[in-house]
Scaffold this active site. Structure first.
Site: not given
Ligand SMILES: [Mg+2]
Length: 427
Positions: A19, A115
């Site tokens: 992420d 992501e």
């Molecule tokens: Mg993020």
């Protein structure tokens, strides 16, 4: 602890979830060094009435995050710098990031613009090897994409827990959840920290007597089935407990749809009908990519001066474009009769009753005759079309005729409420 060290070599993880931290804001800081170390909010329009679509690490210290009203943000942090979003640049960086990650290991699924998840292979499942991979990816992003591009990585037995782990330490985090140590660090979280438990789900869990992670962990599968009102609860229970075969996230989308306000030249009923079908095919393609099926199709039409007309159809769970397009054609007739075939200003197409597929289907291109149900063949055909369109560009192959005039309108924009997946730029 010696015990942890001796465990390290035996410990296994299956998924690496990555992420990017404060993605849009980090890209801006990368491109404009004068913004580095400063509180920055990325905005869609230049007014204090708008909301931030991203906030830099420095801005987050003032409580500013995605969705914070800019007027409020300025009161909390008078030195806040606002920057207009440049979505094309974020998409370009997205591709550079994927390329860099794939120098180290293939990306299994791109979950959003910032992501992605990698399903680890046998050698990299060993925790120490996976941790090393995570560090090499982090270093690669800093050195080859940009020093401001940092990420939080989660390592865990399934994709759901890997995503949860990636959320636990920001920025530049690396968190491991081992199957044998669960619930472990999960107990530090709140219900809403888990993907799949949102504003609407939380009260339903409360109603089942679940208020903490410990209570959620202890809950029977049947309780979660009840709380979710279906198999999504079972899937969630399975994922939470580290279920190894579960490689999808719990359902977050109950509906999936697209709407479009038509340009004046597309407002005649025949042209508008083509637009409706284009919207449907786009939604159906997303449905398949998310590995869902739908049980309802809703069509809504607003005429230039009349009221809104709508119709809905219910069917067995489907995801193939052919059946859905046929269903839409019937709904179109019904809705346009209601609308007395007037000029159409806006069309909305929504797939509802989404259910996760029992198992992602991998079918042979030419299955042995008699062994495959027609539904599977149709779904397979739809997936083949998706692949061709992904590879060769949107609308390389479409079902039915799509005139050039309506081809470009469904081009993906980065909406404020939802960041499109990379694949959507080809849908
Ligand atoms: Mg993020």
């Amino acid at each position: 602890m010696p015990a942890t060290i001796s465990n390290t070599h035996a410990a296994l993880v299956d998924w690496l979830f990555l992420d990017l931290n404060s993605y849009f804001a980090s890209v801006e800081q990368q491109l404009r060094p004068e913004l580095r170390g400063k509180p920055v909010a990325v905005v869609p329009v230049d007014t204090d009435a708008t909301c931030a679509i991203a906030a830099s690490q420095e801005a987050k210290k003032f409580g500013i995050k995605t969705g914070t009203n800019i007027g409020d943000a300025r009161r909390a942090c008078p030195e806040l710098i606002t920057v207009m979003a440049s979505h094309d640049v974020y998409v370009e960086f997205h591709h550079r990031i994927i390329t860099e990650v794939e120098r180290h290991f293939p990306v299994h699924v791109i979950c959003s613009i910032d992501e992605m998840a990698c399903k680890l292979d046998a050698p990299r499942r060993r925790l120490n090897v996976a941790v090393d991979l995570a560090h090499r990816i982090k270093r690669g992003l800093r050195e080859r994409v940009g020093e401001c591009i940092t990420c939080s990585v989660g390592l865990a037995p399934n994709r759901f827990l890997a995503k949860v782990a990636s959320d636990m330490q920001k920025p530049d985090g690396l968190v491991t959840l081992l199957a044998e140590e669960l619930p472990g660090k999960l107990l530090e979280l709140k219900l809403r920290d888990l993907c799949g438990i949102g504003r609407r789900m939380e009260p339903r869990l409360h109603a089942c007597g679940i208020r903490t992670l410990a209570e959620l962990w202890a809950a029977e599968r049947e309780t979660l089935h009840r709380a979710w009102g279906g198999v999504c609860g079972d899937r969630f229970w399975h994922a939470l407990h580290g279920g190894a075969s579960e490689d999808d996230l719990p359902a977050q989308h109950r509906t999936l749809g697209h709407s479009h306000v038509l340009a004046p030249e597309l407002r005649t009923p025949p042209q508008a009908g083509i637009v409706a079908r284009r919207l449907l095919l786009k939604a159906a393609s997303r449905l398949r990519r998310m590995e869902y099926r739908a049980t309802h199709l809703h069509l809504s039409v607003r005429t230039e001066d009349g009221p809104r007309c709508e119709a809905q159809a219910k069917f067995e769970p489907v995801c193939d474009s052919i059946v859905l397009a046929r269903c839409l054609a019937e709904l179109w007739q019904r809705v346009m009769q209601q609308a007395r075939w007037q000029r159409v200003k806006k069309v909305s197409v929504t797939l509802m009753g989404l259910e996760a597929e029992a198992r992602p289907q991998q079918l042979e291109l030419f299955p042995a005759s008699g062994e495959t149900a027609p539904r599977e063949q149709r779904e397979h055909l739809s997936r083949v079309l998706d692949k061709i369109n992904q590879k060769h560009g949107r609308d390389s192959v479409v079902i039915g005729f799509t005139p050039d005039t309506v081809r470009t309108f469904s081009g993906t924009k980065i909406a404020f409420t939802r960041i499109p997946d990379r694949e959507e730029f080809q849908e």
